[in-house]
Scaffold this motif. Structure first.
Motif, PDB file in Angstrom:
ATOM      1  N   MET A 103      15.717 -40.143-114.790  1.00  0.00           N
ATOM      2  CA  MET A 103      15.004 -40.351-113.536  1.00  0.00           C
ATOM      3  C   MET A 103      15.672 -41.510-112.811  1.00  0.00           C
ATOM      4  SD  MET A 103      10.919 -41.103-112.911  1.00  0.00           S
ATOM      5  CE  MET A 103      10.128 -40.591-111.383  1.00  0.00           C
ATOM      6  N   PRO A 104      15.872 -41.397-111.502  1.00  0.00           N
ATOM      7  CA  PRO A 104      16.442 -42.527-110.762  1.00  0.00           C
ATOM      8  C   PRO A 104      15.542 -43.755-110.884  1.00  0.00           C
ATOM      9  CG  PRO A 104      16.487 -40.528-109.435  1.00  0.00           C
ATOM     10  CD  PRO A 104      15.664 -40.228-110.646  1.00  0.00           C
ATOM     11  N   VAL A 105      16.153 -44.922-110.929  1.00  0.00           N
ATOM     12  CA  VAL A 105      15.379 -46.152-111.031  1.00  0.00           C
ATOM     13  C   VAL A 105      14.375 -46.268-109.884  1.00  0.00           C
ATOM     14  CG1 VAL A 105      15.498 -48.670-111.030  1.00  0.00           C
ATOM     15  CG2 VAL A 105      17.224 -47.344-112.256  1.00  0.00           C
ATOM     16  N   ALA A 106      14.826 -45.905-108.678  1.00  0.00           N
ATOM     17  CA  ALA A 106      13.946 -45.988-107.510  1.00  0.00           C
ATOM     18  C   ALA A 106      12.753 -45.056-107.669  1.00  0.00           C
ATOM     19  CB  ALA A 106      14.715 -45.649-106.239  1.00  0.00           C
ATOM     20  N   GLY A 107      12.993 -43.866-108.211  1.00  0.00           N
ATOM     21  CA  GLY A 107      11.904 -42.912-108.404  1.00  0.00           C
ATOM     22  C   GLY A 107      10.891 -43.396-109.419  1.00  0.00           C
ATOM     23  N   LEU A 108      11.386 -44.007-110.500  1.00  0.00           N
ATOM     24  CA  LEU A 108      10.486 -44.535-111.521  1.00  0.00           C
ATOM     25  C   LEU A 108       9.636 -45.665-110.957  1.00  0.00           C
ATOM     26  CD1 LEU A 108       9.543 -44.615-114.457  1.00  0.00           C
ATOM     27  CD2 LEU A 108      11.431 -46.180-114.933  1.00  0.00           C
ATOM     28  N   PHE A 109      10.277 -46.580-110.222  1.00  0.00           N
ATOM     29  CA  PHE A 109       9.538 -47.698-109.636  1.00  0.00           C
ATOM     30  C   PHE A 109       8.539 -47.200-108.589  1.00  0.00           C
ATOM     31  CE2 PHE A 109      12.251 -50.274-112.014  1.00  0.00           C
ATOM     32  CZ  PHE A 109      11.929 -51.618-111.865  1.00  0.00           C
ATOM     33  N   ALA A 110       8.883 -46.141-107.868  1.00  0.00           N
ATOM     34  CA  ALA A 110       7.971 -45.587-106.867  1.00  0.00           C
ATOM     35  C   ALA A 110       6.728 -44.992-107.532  1.00  0.00           C
ATOM     36  CB  ALA A 110       8.677 -44.528-106.036  1.00  0.00           C
ATOM     37  N   SER A 111       6.917 -44.288-108.640  1.00  0.00           N
ATOM     38  CA  SER A 111       5.781 -43.686-109.343  1.00  0.00           C
ATOM     39  C   SER A 111       4.836 -44.751-109.887  1.00  0.00           C
ATOM     40  CB  SER A 111       6.287 -42.799-110.488  1.00  0.00           C
ATOM     41  OG  SER A 111       7.070 -41.734-110.003  1.00  0.00           O
ATOM     42  N   VAL A 112       5.416 -45.807-110.492  1.00  0.00           N
ATOM     43  CA  VAL A 112       4.584 -46.880-111.022  1.00  0.00           C
ATOM     44  C   VAL A 112       3.922 -47.659-109.882  1.00  0.00           C
ATOM     45  CG1 VAL A 112       4.576 -48.955-112.452  1.00  0.00           C
ATOM     46  CG2 VAL A 112       6.015 -47.022-113.087  1.00  0.00           C
ATOM     47  N   SER A 113       4.614 -47.767-108.746  1.00  0.00           N
ATOM     48  CA  SER A 113       4.015 -48.431-107.574  1.00  0.00           C
ATOM     49  C   SER A 113       2.795 -47.662-107.083  1.00  0.00           C
ATOM     50  CB  SER A 113       5.048 -48.541-106.449  1.00  0.00           C
ATOM     51  OG  SER A 113       6.120 -49.381-106.815  1.00  0.00           O
ATOM     52  N   LEU A 114       2.867 -46.323-107.098  1.00  0.00           N
ATOM     53  CA  LEU A 114       1.712 -45.510-106.711  1.00  0.00           C
ATOM     54  C   LEU A 114       0.559 -45.741-107.675  1.00  0.00           C
ATOM     55  CD1 LEU A 114       0.323 -43.316-105.041  1.00  0.00           C
ATOM     56  CD2 LEU A 114       1.452 -41.599-106.494  1.00  0.00           C
ATOM     57  N   TYR A 115       0.883 -45.850-108.958  1.00  0.00           N
ATOM     58  CA  TYR A 115      -0.157 -46.114-109.957  1.00  0.00           C
ATOM     59  C   TYR A 115      -0.894 -47.411-109.626  1.00  0.00           C
ATOM     60  CZ  TYR A 115      -2.224 -47.526-114.418  1.00  0.00           C
ATOM     61  OH  TYR A 115      -3.095 -47.952-115.402  1.00  0.00           O
ATOM     62  N   TRP A 116      -0.117 -48.469-109.340  1.00  0.00           N
ATOM     63  CA  TRP A 116      -0.734 -49.758-109.053  1.00  0.00           C
ATOM     64  C   TRP A 116      -1.442 -49.772-107.706  1.00  0.00           C
ATOM     65  CZ3 TRP A 116      -2.024 -52.923-112.556  1.00  0.00           C
ATOM     66  CH2 TRP A 116      -1.253 -53.104-113.698  1.00  0.00           C
ATOM     67  N   ALA A 117      -0.852 -49.144-106.701  1.00  0.00           N
ATOM     68  CA  ALA A 117      -1.468 -49.127-105.379  1.00  0.00           C
ATOM     69  C   ALA A 117      -2.848 -48.471-105.438  1.00  0.00           C
ATOM     70  CB  ALA A 117      -0.574 -48.389-104.387  1.00  0.00           C
ATOM     71  N   ALA A 118      -2.926 -47.328-106.120  1.00  0.00           N
ATOM     72  CA  ALA A 118      -4.201 -46.623-106.224  1.00  0.00           C
ATOM     73  C   ALA A 118      -5.218 -47.436-107.019  1.00  0.00           C
ATOM     74  CB  ALA A 118      -3.986 -45.257-106.871  1.00  0.00           C
ATOM     75  N   GLY A 119      -4.768 -48.046-108.118  1.00  0.00           N
ATOM     76  CA  GLY A 119      -5.684 -48.823-108.941  1.00  0.00           C
ATOM     77  C   GLY A 119      -6.201 -50.066-108.242  1.00  0.00           C
ATOM     78  N   LEU A 120      -5.309 -50.789-107.592  1.00  0.00           N
ATOM     79  CA  LEU A 120      -5.722 -52.001-106.889  1.00  0.00           C
ATOM     80  C   LEU A 120      -6.587 -51.684-105.676  1.00  0.00           C
ATOM     81  CD1 LEU A 120      -2.409 -54.062-107.039  1.00  0.00           C
ATOM     82  CD2 LEU A 120      -4.499 -54.456-108.348  1.00  0.00           C
ATOM     83  N   ALA A 121      -6.285 -50.599-104.985  1.00  0.00           N
ATOM     84  CA  ALA A 121      -7.079 -50.224-103.816  1.00  0.00           C
ATOM     85  C   ALA A 121      -8.505 -49.849-104.206  1.00  0.00           C
ATOM     86  CB  ALA A 121      -6.413 -49.059-103.079  1.00  0.00           C
ATOM     87  N   ALA A 122      -8.651 -49.276-105.393  1.00  0.00           N
ATOM     88  CA  ALA A 122      -9.991 -48.895-105.855  1.00  0.00           C
ATOM     89  C   ALA A 122     -10.813 -50.106-106.280  1.00  0.00           C
ATOM     90  CB  ALA A 122      -9.880 -47.913-107.022  1.00  0.00           C
ATOM     91  N   GLY A 123     -10.148 -51.168-106.735  1.00  0.00           N
ATOM     92  CA  GLY A 123     -10.847 -52.304-107.331  1.00  0.00           C
ATOM     93  C   GLY A 123     -11.870 -52.992-106.452  1.00  0.00           C
ATOM     94  N   PRO A 124     -11.495 -53.490-105.261  1.00  0.00           N
ATOM     95  CA  PRO A 124     -12.481 -54.190-104.429  1.00  0.00           C
ATOM     96  C   PRO A 124     -13.674 -53.310-104.065  1.00  0.00           C
ATOM     97  CG  PRO A 124     -10.251 -54.633-103.662  1.00  0.00           C
ATOM     98  CD  PRO A 124     -10.141 -53.553-104.682  1.00  0.00           C
ATOM     99  N   ALA A 125     -13.407 -52.058-103.701  1.00  0.00           N
ATOM    100  CA  ALA A 125     -14.507 -51.154-103.342  1.00  0.00           C
ATOM    101  C   ALA A 125     -15.387 -50.862-104.554  1.00  0.00           C
ATOM    102  CB  ALA A 125     -13.943 -49.854-102.765  1.00  0.00           C
ATOM    103  N   TRP A 126     -14.772 -50.753-105.735  1.00  0.00           N
ATOM    104  CA  TRP A 126     -15.553 -50.484-106.944  1.00  0.00           C
ATOM    105  C   TRP A 126     -16.495 -51.643-107.240  1.00  0.00           C
ATOM    106  CZ3 TRP A 126     -16.134 -52.836-111.715  1.00  0.00           C
ATOM    107  CH2 TRP A 126     -16.775 -52.068-112.696  1.00  0.00           C
TER     108      TRP A 126
END
Length: 475
Positions: A141-164
């Motif tokens: 997997m390209p390094v950029a693609g791997l970092f993008a996937s993990v970034s989506l993981y964190w973006a979704a998790g952090l975005a849910a936190g304050p509202a939760w």
């Protein structure tokens, strides 16, 4: 500050919490109470359902953290991307995710519901594992693609936190919130530990059979399924809509003005300074263990499990300490205790010594994390919490990235040798000691919100949880 709360169970099923809520003295109604038209029986049924699904959500997500998130650095190494990339995967994607999650307050306002936004984010977080599974099966997997996937993981998790966090205040009554979240946290810790162990055994089996990437694909599938189940449990919980009109937006300028004036928010500077100091060495724990010491996946999981066991064992004692001597003293104990943690790696010669160090680290981190959560929720007004927590997530991610980049730069400068890692650990310890200056300059006491009546109704030993933003083990 010692707080007595004889009405609350310390542990038990959701029925125990419902019963405790029904036996508690009634307070004047607040915007968090159920509608007056709801019968007592309906209230109990709704509360029981919410508590049961909240515990299930927490347990499912914790398994995702244990079997998925924790193994991101090891996956980078398995793909042959190098030790520095393995260290940065725990910080750079987190920073990108923290920037993306800044849309959270606007998204909640647009959807008109904290619940809808949280569920949407959780579904996206589950989907972020799909490209990782594909990469494991493909073997590249390209390094950029791997970092993008993990970034989506964190973006979704952090975005849910304050509202939760804001949503949960409408779900769990004040009268049972502290003991309930204590029990929920224990289930969560157990789930994370189960995920650790399951992932470790799977990877060890994959390594012995020469199919380690297939093992990564399997554990990431389990992580995605568990997070999907978490979304299902969240969808079964109710939401009060009366709270939305009370949410206030705090700008960065307003927050900086308050901090400069010496308000309780100044304590956030200490938390950020600690993150920078810790991340100098924290992201490179996995590369050091797996890349330099060449320990097995099973031994690696054993170290992670040791820190969790230490936290589970020490949390009750930390809670009693906070009740007797105050939360701020607990923060000082934890803040001083974490200083030598990374430096102790300088003296580790055997695996047994590594285990002892991890246990000590887990114990002092239990004190620091508990005090941090308690002080944070006293420092932020409830009606401003979504806004402030969103900004803090971003600042925290920046701090994590700064620390990781400092550590990565030192490794690149000194060479990726065992001695270079030991220098990294020593620098981190000295930096942690320097953060105590910020703690000394922060206000001695944080404010408590009058309408919550925490001094009469909530034990000081258990915080309302915030989303975890550090996946590295105790360090």
């Amino acid at each position: 500050m010692k707080i007595q709360s004889p009405h609350y169970p310390v542990q038990g099923s959701e029925d125990a919490f419902v019963e405790a809520d029904s036996r508690s003295p009634r307070l004047p109604p607040t915007h968090f109470d159920p509608p007056p038209s709801m019968s007592r029986r309906s209230r109990r049924r709704s509360l029981r359902k919410n508590l049961r699904n909240s515990v299930s959500d927490g347990a499912a997500f914790s398994v995702t953290v244990g079997i998925g998130e924790t193994y991101f650095p090891a996956f980078v190494l398995a793909l042959g991307m190098g030790e520095i990339a393995a260290g940065l995967i725990a910080s750079i994607p987190l920073l990108v995710g923290a920037i993306l999650q800044m849309i959270s307050p606007a998204a909640v306002a647009r959807l008109g519901s904290n619940r809808r936004w949280v569920i949407t984010c959780v579904v996206l977080q589950a989907g972020s594992f799909v490209p990782l599974v594909a990469a494991a099966l493909a073997g590249r997997m390209p390094v950029a693609g791997l970092f993008a996937s993990v970034s989506l993981y964190w973006a979704a998790g952090l975005a849910a936190g304050p509202a939760w966090n804001t949503w949960m205040e409408t779900v769990v009554p004040f009268r049972v919130r502290a003991p309930f979240f204590a029990a929920r946290t224990r289930f969560g810790q157990a789930g994370t530990l189960v995920g650790f162990l399951a992932g470790g055994f799977a990877l060890q089996y994959g390594k012995q059979s020469g199919r380690v990437l297939e093992a990564f694909a399997a554990i990431f599938v389990v992580a995605a399924v568990c997070r999907s189940l978490s979304a299902r449990f969240l969808s079964r919980q109710t939401e009060s809509t009366a709270v939305h009109g009370r949410q206030q937006n705090v700008t960065l300028r307003q927050l900086c003005t308050r901090i400069k004036a010496g308000s309780s928010e100044r304590l956030l500077l200490y938390f950020l300074a600690v993150q920078v100091a810790v991340q100098i060495s924290g992201p490179y724990f996995s590369p050091f263990m797996l890349g330099q010491l060449k320990i097995s996946y099973l031994d690696y999981v054993g170290l992670l499990a040791t820190s969790f066991v230490a936290k589970i064992l020490m949390l009750p004692a930390c809670g009693r300490f906070a009740s007797r001597f105050g939360v701020r003293r607990l923060l000082w104990v934890g803040g001083i205790g974490i200083i030598p943690c990374s430096g102790l790696w300088l003296y580790a010669q055997t695996y047994g010594q590594l285990v002892v160090i991890q246990f000590i680290a887990g114990a002092v981190w239990a004190a620091y994390e508990l005090a941090m959560f308690l002080m944070f929720f006293e420092a932020a007004h409830r009606d401003e919490r979504t806004s402030i927590l969103t900004m803090f997530n971003l600042a925290n991610a920046v701090a994590l990235a700064i620390g990781a980049l400092i550590g990565g730069s030192l490794l690149k400068l000194l060479g990726q040798s065992r001695e270079a890692y030991l220098v990294l650990f020593a620098v981190s310890s000295f930096a942690r000691a320097g953060t105590l200056i910020f703690l000394k300059l922060s206000p001695g006491e944080c404010r408590l919100e009058a309408d919550e009546m925490d001094a009469r109704l909530q034990p000081a030993s258990v915080p309302t949880p915030v989303p975890a933003v550090v996946s590295a083990p105790s360090k």
